[in-house]
Write an enzyme that holds these catalytic residues in place. Structure first.
Site, PDB file in Angstrom:
ATOM      1  N   ASN A  88       0.833  -1.208   0.000  1.00  0.00           N
ATOM      2  CA  ASN A  88       0.000   0.000   0.000  1.00  0.00           C
ATOM      3  C   ASN A  88       0.867   1.257   0.000  1.00  0.00           C
ATOM      4  OD1 ASN A  88      -2.307  -1.667   0.249  1.00  0.00           O
ATOM      5  ND2 ASN A  88      -2.032  -1.755   2.474  1.00  0.00           N
ATOM      6  N   HIS A 101       6.663  -1.277   3.098  1.00  0.00           N
ATOM      7  CA  HIS A 101       6.605  -2.687   3.515  1.00  0.00           C
ATOM      8  C   HIS A 101       5.782  -3.470   2.516  1.00  0.00           C
ATOM      9  CE1 HIS A 101       3.414  -0.411   5.504  1.00  0.00           C
ATOM     10  NE2 HIS A 101       2.661  -1.485   5.398  1.00  0.00           N
ATOM     11  N   HIS A 103       3.468  -6.788   2.149  1.00  0.00           N
ATOM     12  CA  HIS A 103       2.721  -7.826   2.877  1.00  0.00           C
ATOM     13  C   HIS A 103       2.806  -9.149   2.120  1.00  0.00           C
ATOM     14  CE1 HIS A 103       0.155  -5.074   5.457  1.00  0.00           C
ATOM     15  NE2 HIS A 103       0.476  -4.219   4.500  1.00  0.00           N
TER      16      HIS A 103
HETATM   17  P1  AMP Z   1      -0.367  -0.898   5.871  1.00  0.00           P
HETATM   18  O1  AMP Z   1      -1.836  -0.711   6.104  1.00  0.00           O
HETATM   19  O2  AMP Z   1      -0.050  -1.455   4.527  1.00  0.00           O
HETATM   20  O3  AMP Z   1       0.427   0.352   6.207  1.00  0.00           O
HETATM   21  O4  AMP Z   1       0.049  -2.034   6.865  1.00  0.00           O
HETATM   22  C1  AMP Z   1       0.557  -1.843   8.148  1.00  0.00           C
HETATM   23  C2  AMP Z   1       0.601  -3.202   8.795  1.00  0.00           C
HETATM   24  O5  AMP Z   1       1.511  -3.160   9.867  1.00  0.00           O
HETATM   25  C3  AMP Z   1      -0.741  -3.674   9.357  1.00  0.00           C
HETATM   26  O6  AMP Z   1      -1.065  -4.936   8.791  1.00  0.00           O
HETATM   27  C4  AMP Z   1      -0.474  -3.768  10.861  1.00  0.00           C
HETATM   28  O7  AMP Z   1      -1.144  -4.859  11.444  1.00  0.00           O
HETATM   29  C5  AMP Z   1       1.028  -3.942  10.905  1.00  0.00           C
HETATM   30  N1  AMP Z   1       1.691  -3.447  12.092  1.00  0.00           N
HETATM   31  C6  AMP Z   1       1.571  -2.220  12.646  1.00  0.00           C
HETATM   32  N2  AMP Z   1       2.392  -2.096  13.710  1.00  0.00           N
HETATM   33  C7  AMP Z   1       3.064  -3.285  13.808  1.00  0.00           C
HETATM   34  C8  AMP Z   1       4.055  -3.794  14.700  1.00  0.00           C
HETATM   35  N3  AMP Z   1       4.529  -3.058  15.707  1.00  0.00           N
HETATM   36  N4  AMP Z   1       4.508  -5.048  14.509  1.00  0.00           N
HETATM   37  C9  AMP Z   1       4.030  -5.802  13.475  1.00  0.00           C
HETATM   38  N5  AMP Z   1       3.093  -5.380  12.615  1.00  0.00           N
HETATM   39  C10 AMP Z   1       2.612  -4.151  12.773  1.00  0.00           C
END
Ligand code: AMP
Ligand code: ZN
Length: 136
Positions: A88, A101, A103
């Protein structure tokens, strides 16, 4: 460069503990804390880039090679039925953490999740106008 106030910089560089699946000098792969499905993982570059637009080309290429390697391992170990790569960029696209990042979302028959959009019905003229806008 690492950004001190960026949570994924801190996780990727080991300052905040995470469930790490893989690490090398360029990346850390961790389990997502809010998984869409069992084994949902995130590929985090150690260097800060906010999104795909800002990511150095070499890191983008290496991230995809790593995604393939992780996907093969996950498919074997989790016996998942499918796998989505999701990435995203920008709040409009659902980005909530502003450090690039990727996924890796293993999928299982009947997992109840969906990564969907409502298909539009553009005319040939509308498609051509968009093609021109992007490609010319
Ligand atoms: P996005 O919506 O693509 O920015 O995805 C962010 C992702 O990061 C989400 O799936 C969250 O569940 C995950 N996330 C946020 N904080 C953490 C964290 N501290 N450790 C692992 N995953 C996280
Ligand atoms: Zn960062």
């Amino acid at each position: 460069m690492k950004k001190d106030d960026c949570i994924f910089c801190r996780i990727a560089n080991g300052e905040i503990p995470s469930k790490t699946l893989y690490e090398d000098s360029e990346f850390r792969v961790i389990l997502d804390l809010g998984p869409a499905a069992k084994g949902h993982a995130l590929i985090l570059p150690k260097e800060h880039a906010e999104n795909l637009y800002d990511l150095p080309e070499g890191t983008a290429a290496a991230a995809m090679v790593l995604a393939q390697r992780m996907a093969r391992i996950m498919q074997k170990k989790l016996q998942c039925d499918g796998l989505n790569l999701v990435q995203n960029n920008g709040e409009a696209a659902g980005q909530t953490v502003h450090h690039f990042h990727l996924h890796l979302i293993p999928r299982y028959i009947d997992d109840g999740q969906s990564i969907n959009w409502k298909p539009g019905k553009p005319t040939q003229e509308e498609l051509e106008a968009i093609r021109k806008l992007i490609a010319e």
